[in-house]
Design a protein around this motif. Structure first.
Motif, short mmCIF file in Angstrom:
data_model
loop_
_atom_site.label_atom_id
_atom_site.label_comp_id
_atom_site.label_asym_id
_atom_site.label_seq_id
_atom_site.Cartn_x
_atom_site.Cartn_y
_atom_site.Cartn_z
N UNK A 128 23.56 12.09 1.29
CA UNK A 128 22.34 11.90 2.09
C UNK A 128 21.70 10.56 1.80
N UNK A 178 18.40 8.06 1.60
CA UNK A 178 17.03 8.25 1.12
C UNK A 178 16.03 8.29 2.27
N UNK A 179 16.40 7.75 3.43
CA UNK A 179 15.46 7.74 4.55
C UNK A 179 15.76 8.86 5.54
N UNK A 226 14.90 12.17 7.18
CA UNK A 226 13.58 12.81 7.31
C UNK A 226 13.54 14.16 6.59
N UNK A 227 14.69 14.75 6.37
CA UNK A 227 14.72 15.96 5.55
C UNK A 227 14.26 15.68 4.13
N UNK A 228 14.54 14.48 3.65
CA UNK A 228 14.13 14.07 2.31
C UNK A 228 12.68 13.59 2.30
N UNK A 229 12.35 12.67 3.18
CA UNK A 229 11.05 12.00 3.09
C UNK A 229 9.92 12.86 3.64
N UNK A 230 10.24 13.87 4.46
CA UNK A 230 9.19 14.65 5.11
C UNK A 230 9.40 16.16 5.02
N UNK A 231 10.46 16.60 4.35
CA UNK A 231 10.76 18.04 4.41
C UNK A 231 10.98 18.49 5.85
N UNK A 232 11.47 17.57 6.67
CA UNK A 232 11.50 17.76 8.12
C UNK A 232 12.86 18.32 8.52
N UNK A 292 16.03 16.50 10.63
CA UNK A 292 15.86 15.66 11.81
C UNK A 292 16.68 14.38 11.71
N UNK A 336 15.53 8.30 10.23
CA UNK A 336 14.34 8.15 11.08
C UNK A 336 14.63 7.50 12.42
N UNK A 359 11.33 26.16 6.97
CA UNK A 359 11.49 24.70 6.88
C UNK A 359 11.86 24.29 5.46
N UNK A 360 12.29 23.04 5.33
CA UNK A 360 12.58 22.49 4.00
C UNK A 360 11.32 22.22 3.21
N UNK A 361 10.16 22.26 3.85
CA UNK A 361 8.89 21.92 3.19
C UNK A 361 8.41 23.13 2.38
N UNK A 370 6.55 15.66 -0.65
CA UNK A 370 7.54 15.42 0.40
C UNK A 370 7.49 16.49 1.48
N UNK A 371 6.78 17.58 1.22
CA UNK A 371 6.74 18.70 2.16
C UNK A 371 5.75 18.40 3.29
#
Lengths: 294, 294
Positions: A33, A35-36, A38-44, A110, A113, A164-166, B165-166
């Motif tokens: 994965x 680092x950018x 969105x699953x990582x940076x936003x739990x998206x 997602x 980005x 969600x991942x969040x 991050x969530x």
């Protein structure tokens, strides 16, 4: 829970193409994965964890249904069902020689980005042995989830009911439970409705009726609870979907938290107050889960 | 926002060792994260996004302070300040020839599930040009954040005020704003207190006094708002930290959402009701931000 199998999905390929060509085996421990993402940076992103028995994923359709439901709630592209099913089957089959009971986690984010292509992967692992929790029961505490019971209707952007991942709050709630000497949590809405565990569904038996919480209150549709209700109904036991309040838990005959990897875990105390563990019914429940063929 | 520089931090090394040996340059676009990193599977980590002006990170201490605060709220290990400062400096310096204004995002996760070593990385990127938002202003909608104003005190496991991050709910709120034809969101607590944006801090000018929201209400301590209040106070303007309610926004002289990468963005409407944009003060604010040397 170290992954033992890992597959990455190529979600850029056209829908309907050969699924096997889009499921790429990777070495466990590979960094796959960015680092950018969105699953990582936003739990998206969204996920499911599915039980694997002798290499066969259990309650597959219920998990795929919920995965699609979460995607829709998150405005993610609809997961291609045949592709995800195949990926889970492949990752699950590889677990057969490693453990009789295993699990596969599958995730769609997602993506990176600027690229507009979701990221997908599935990995197999061996979850903690649930035998102790099933036999001895678990201590739970009630914690405020902060939201009213009706936010799925009034405020869908709060994503209650989407897997969600969040999950940072779910993990923080479990740390709070540990600080209080308990194993798990039952969340309660800010206006006093009983909800669910951070990663489990509540079943309460009250006056002989097996009760779980309506999804309209922002709880996840429980895949394991669904199969348990089917088994209970086959055995002639009455079931119901109903709101519950904390006072109902103190008068319940018995309580369980149900999840894919732990099965039906009987609750032996709520906020320190003892709850009767029904070992016979618990064993019947977990036997029913273990006897599933799909 | 494609990263243009990428550094991974080796957080397994002993504290106090040479920071530069622990900061490893990677190629942008390298996959450096495992799928079982808890930052990925649970949103279980923290981040900061810091403005970079001519290669120099702005408001560094305020961001490092907030990073440490978020770590404590999440029961994560305390970030080693000298190491993170150095990593951000290195990633920022590399942006100097690429853009006069850039940004660095830095992230620490709980790491891979069984390993107990946090994951760390920092990447530089060029954010969207804020000139249009600063000049023309932005349309915002008020959205319920679902939590009462006092949950940081009653329910710390909800992690309000931690920059985790969530962020799936923050992204969902911004999608809801877009559906309503707006650019951004001001969250309101379930009991009617004005809070903050999904990634910005509110400043309201009411009867000539510049007001922002107390962090006790679960809002992030605003790094940009902090520097703006310092500049306003230097210029002799009165400032105050105070609770606000939606009705206050309709009577405000002017409103801004402030963040590292966009600076001070004046609000031109709230839920469709026009708000006066004070271009002169907005320009002064953004000039003050642009004149920072650290």
């Amino acid at each position: 829970m170290q992954p033992l199998t890992l597959y990455v999905l190529d979600l850029s390929r056209p829908a309907g193409a050969d699924p096997d060509a889009a499921i790429i085996r990777r070495q466990v421990g590979d960094a796959v994965l960015r680092t950018d993402d969105l699953g990582v940076t936003r739990g998206d992103g969204i996920f499911e964890t599915i039980l694997v028995h002798q290499g066969v994923a259990q309650a597959m359709d219920a998990h795929l249904d919920r995965f699609a439901r979460s995607a829709a709630m998150m405005d993610l592209p609809a997961p291609e069902r045949a592709l995800w099913r195949r990926a889970v089957e492949v990752a699950a089959a590889e677990m057969a020689p490693l453990a009789p009971f295993a699990a596969v986690k599958f995730v769609m984010t997602r993506g990176v980005e600027t690229e507009d292509i979701p990221t997908g992967f599935a990995y197999g692992f061996v979850p903690d042995d649930p035998a102790g929790a099933r036999l001895d029961g678990i201590d739970v505490v009630l914690l405020d989830r902060g939201y009213r019971h009706d936010v799925t209707e009034t405020s869908p952007w709060l994503l209650q009911g989407a897997k969600t991942l969040a999950y940072a709050v779910n993990k923080a709630a479990l740390r709070e439970a540990a600080r209080r000497g308990a194993h798990d949590v039952i969340f309660v809405s800010s206006d006093g409705y009983v909800l669910e565990g951070p990663n489990s569904t509540l079943i309460a038996r009250i006056d002989g009726v097996y009760i779980t919480i309506p999804v309209a209150l922002g709880v996840l549709p429980g895949t394991t609870q669904g199969d348990l209700f089917a088994a209970l109904e086959l055995a002639g036991a009455p079931t119901r979907v109903s709101e519950l309040f904390p006072a109902d838990l103190t008068t319940a005959d018995a309580l369980w938290l149900c999840s894919s990897t732990r099965g039906a875990a009987p609750i032996r105390s709520v906020d320190g107050a003892p709850v009767t563990v029904d070992r016979e019914v618990t064993a019947m429940m977990n036997d029913a889960l273990g006897a599933r063929t799909t």
